[in-house]
Design a protein around this motif. Structure first.
Motif, short mmCIF file in Angstrom:
data_model
loop_
_atom_site.label_atom_id
_atom_site.label_comp_id
_atom_site.label_asym_id
_atom_site.label_seq_id
_atom_site.Cartn_x
_atom_site.Cartn_y
_atom_site.Cartn_z
N GLN A 1 12.09 16.57 8.72
CA GLN A 1 11.39 16.51 10.00
C GLN A 1 11.87 15.34 10.85
O GLN A 1 11.90 14.21 10.37
N SER A 2 12.20 15.63 12.09
CA SER A 2 12.52 14.59 13.06
C SER A 2 11.60 14.74 14.26
O SER A 2 10.95 15.78 14.45
N TYR A 3 11.56 13.70 15.08
CA TYR A 3 10.74 13.66 16.29
C TYR A 3 11.62 13.18 17.44
O TYR A 3 12.53 12.37 17.23
N ASN B 1 10.57 17.59 16.68
CA ASN B 1 11.82 17.98 17.31
C ASN B 1 12.14 19.45 17.01
O ASN B 1 13.17 19.77 16.41
N ASP B 2 11.24 20.36 17.41
CA ASP B 2 11.37 21.77 17.07
C ASP B 2 12.61 22.42 17.67
O ASP B 2 13.22 23.30 17.05
N ALA B 3 13.02 22.01 18.87
CA ALA B 3 14.17 22.63 19.52
C ALA B 3 15.45 22.43 18.72
O ALA B 3 16.32 23.30 18.72
N PHE B 4 15.55 21.31 18.00
CA PHE B 4 16.76 21.02 17.22
C PHE B 4 16.53 21.17 15.72
O PHE B 4 17.41 20.85 14.93
N ALA B 5 15.37 21.66 15.32
CA ALA B 5 15.03 21.79 13.89
C ALA B 5 16.08 22.54 13.08
O ALA B 5 16.34 22.17 11.93
#
Length: 137
Positions: free
Chosen positions: A29-31, A19-23
């Motif tokens: 780390q989220s997905y 979930n790089d856009a909301f990192a």
């Protein structure tokens, strides 16, 4: 080994990509796997997967709401001024417009929920490590 390792592969829906856009709005780390992103609808649906210890920042949904349908693992949900709620598969959370809150995995478990969201999020401060580590099931 963390609890509910099977969640990292998606319980019902795929866990998606990192979930790089909301990192910037998460600790850990989220997905994210977007399931509904139709601009003609005022609602989005995503499958959000959290590694153990991952949580999002405090945030508010303006001109909308958020419904969380927990599909796997163990997690937390907390509204400002209230005690944190321990979450597991089958739990449902409704966050109304303008309510400051956060959600995420427990320290030792993967966690996954469907997020049904309308409106615009306002991202706020992270949940401190001290606050998070003092949560009790």
């Amino acid at each position: 080994m963390a609890k509910f390792e099977e969640v990292k592969n998606g319980v019902i829906f795929p866990s998606g990509e990192k979930n790089d856009a909301f990192a910037p709005y998460f600790v850990g780390q989220s997905y994210l796997k977007t399931l509904v992103a139709d601009p003609s609808l005022n609602v989005g649906v995503g499958n959000v997967t959290f590694e153990p210890g991952c949580r999002n920042n405090w945030h508010i949904h303006h001109d909308g709401f958020q419904i969380l349908l927990v599909t796997g693992g163990e997690g937390w949900y907390q509204e400002a001024g209230k005690e944190a709620q321990f979450l597991q598969a089958g739990d449902v959370i409704v966050t109304r417009d303008g309510v400051k809150h956060w959600h995420g995995a427990t320290e030792d478990s993967w966690f996954e929920h469907l997020a049904i969201t309308a409106g615009r999020p306002e991202w706020l401060e992270p949940v401190s490590d001290e606050h998070y580590s003092n949560l009790k099931k």
